[in-house]
Enzyme design. Sequence first.
Site, short mmCIF file in Angstrom:
data_model
loop_
_atom_site.label_atom_id
_atom_site.label_comp_id
_atom_site.label_asym_id
_atom_site.label_seq_id
_atom_site.Cartn_x
_atom_site.Cartn_y
_atom_site.Cartn_z
N SER A 35 17.52 -2.44 1.77
CA SER A 35 17.58 -1.59 0.57
C SER A 35 18.60 -0.49 0.80
CB SER A 35 16.21 -0.94 0.33
OG SER A 35 16.05 0.18 1.20
N ASP A 36 19.13 0.07 -0.27
CA ASP A 36 19.90 1.28 -0.08
C ASP A 36 18.89 2.39 0.20
OD1 ASP A 36 22.93 2.48 -1.69
OD2 ASP A 36 21.84 3.19 0.08
N TRP A 37 19.43 3.54 0.60
CA TRP A 37 18.58 4.65 1.05
C TRP A 37 17.53 5.02 -0.01
CZ3 TRP A 37 19.57 8.14 5.44
CH2 TRP A 37 18.71 9.21 5.48
N GLY A 38 16.26 4.77 0.30
CA GLY A 38 15.19 5.19 -0.60
C GLY A 38 14.99 4.31 -1.81
#
Length: 689
Positions: free
Chosen positions: A261-264
């Site tokens: 996933s991208d950050w968060g």
Amino acid sequence: MDIKKLMSQMTIEEKIGQCVQLIPSFLDENQKCELTGPFHISNFDEKYIYNCGSLIGVSDAKSARELQAKYLERNRLKIPLIFMADVVHGSSTIFPTPLAISSSFNPENAKVCAKVSAKESAIQGNHLTFAPMSDLARDARWGRNMETSGEDPYLNTLFTKAYVEGFQGDDLKDEHTLASCVKHFAGYGLVQAGREYNTVDVSERFLREYHFPAYKAGIDAGASMVMTAFNTINSIPATANSWLFRDVLRDEMKFDGVVISDWGAVLEAINHQVAEDRYEAAVKAMNAGCDMEMMTSCYTSSLRLAIENGDVDMKCLDEAVYHILSLKDKLGLFENPYRFADEGLEKSVVMCDEFKEASRHVANECPVLLKNEDKILPLENDDFVLTGPFADSNDLLGPWSWKGDVSQVTTIADAFDKKVMKDINEVMSSSQETVVYVAGEKSDESGEAHSKVDISLPEIDVQNIIQLKESGKKVVLVLINGRPMTLSNVIDHCDALLVAWQLGTMAGNVIADILTGKVNPSGKLTMSFPRHVGQCPIFYNDYQTGRPASKAVDHYVSKYIDCENDALFGFGEGLNYSHITIDKIEFDSFELNDEMKVKVHLSNKGVTGTEVVQLYINDLSADVIRPLKELKAFERVMVQDSEIVEFTLTKEMMAYYNHKNECKYDKGKVEIMIGLSSNEVQTFTIEIK
Ligand code: GLC
């Protein structure tokens, strides 16, 4: 390593742990790292710290070795961590931004940047880079344009392939390679209004025609990882979108690596209002095929219960863990968890002259000369004034250069060994006729989370340039920029315009070499420069519409009443100090059966220089609307006296996605346009048989 056997020994917590990525401070609060997103992890379950799969942003070889050793002491099965970081256009030796590198129309430059970056970063203890960014960019307001390879899908595929090959080499067990992560899947560059993290609403056909090819090129080149985009696709956040990751990425594109996933972005399903809590966010992301969660705690807080409840199949978790452990195996981490982390080498290799020379060589091909009235450039002598906010600035690295050292950057003033005249009145009253004015954007005015609605030069610079011109000076504007900028209010007051981008560690030297003619500029724009921000998004490969504006018909047509339709400077534009022309174009036939040859004869009446011959098509009648111009081939060619460039056209080059989303070509007429820019072409009509 027998991954299946290892997995048979793992508890469910150990499997879930592999699917989370943390920053180093979870293992050692003295570890500093670049936070590239909001910190959303609270009351993280400590039992997952020494079961986590990866750390993001480990800073150097010593830290990498210490963190790995501390982790392995505490991990029951001795499964090594994988270290990842954003090594986008250099690690410590910074190269030009990817948008600048794409302006060279030379994918080899991307490969060189990737190879040097991989060597530096591997020695610094890193294993994988979150690059290349393969998103297609079309809106100059978006901050991340600087990280892309521009607005053309074909060019984007070539650069993506080159970056992945440069980072990964032939074998990830080889010396000084990095695993590569293609990002952000998919369509992040389409954020509405150019506003960062905004909604994306795009047809499947446009995704397939313009956006998927570059990601696919990266996957076909062997990319080890794909990162999810923050945006939605078909009204579902990419990170929770099983059509995107299971149907398209896994089944169609045959990707068998890791999805992170991208950050968060896993937790952000709650903000998107498609999940009520971390439990639902975890279920949606894991079921959609997101193997690893970056810096949030949905998986560690909820996956075990989700599996017990039957909301997530254990098979999904096992697939995710298998992808992650296989990547660690590909990197040789089970045999050598420290890989190439080497403090001694770090001191001697990082930022070495060889790497700085490589950066300089790449940078030489990136600046784009867009105006040169009366051939004011190259400067004949040192008798000019150097001024402007960036004339002696070392803020030339651009975003995503967190390990770059601005103190190592040669400023333009340093390169000229010249004092900068700061006071505009002093400049106006100086005896020198020519003024080199260096202006543009700071590195923190573009990049992630830096969209802008005003992409023009600061008003003080506009006024200064106008005053200088009105006082009789010849003005050379050197632009330091991450994104395309609107220059309509200054361009008529400049005698020359050099778009220098953010060229990295060697920027000052390169700009001076181009201004003095030691280097003949050869860059071409890969992203349109709007006349006005109100035109955004604006791109060359646009459509005719049912009511095309033309000189003949000026009413009830597709136009603005207060601005021209076209860009101030368009895709493929760029001048040089030579005098290269296309003298003849020969087709071996005007009927395309299997293939067709086209010869382009060039001559040069000036100094030796490099041109980029570009070949575009326009499908005159198709199953769906087709762009007025599509780049299908180009050749960068150095011309001393004369050269011949040959293109081979095939039917496959004419294929497009029809209304059924099938990639096919039609029989019928197609225009072939050839030129040294997208807006200066010679047009021929051929027939596809
Ligand atoms: C950021 C970026 C992504 C980057 C990641 C890790 O939010 O969107 O491109 O790789 O976080 O830094």
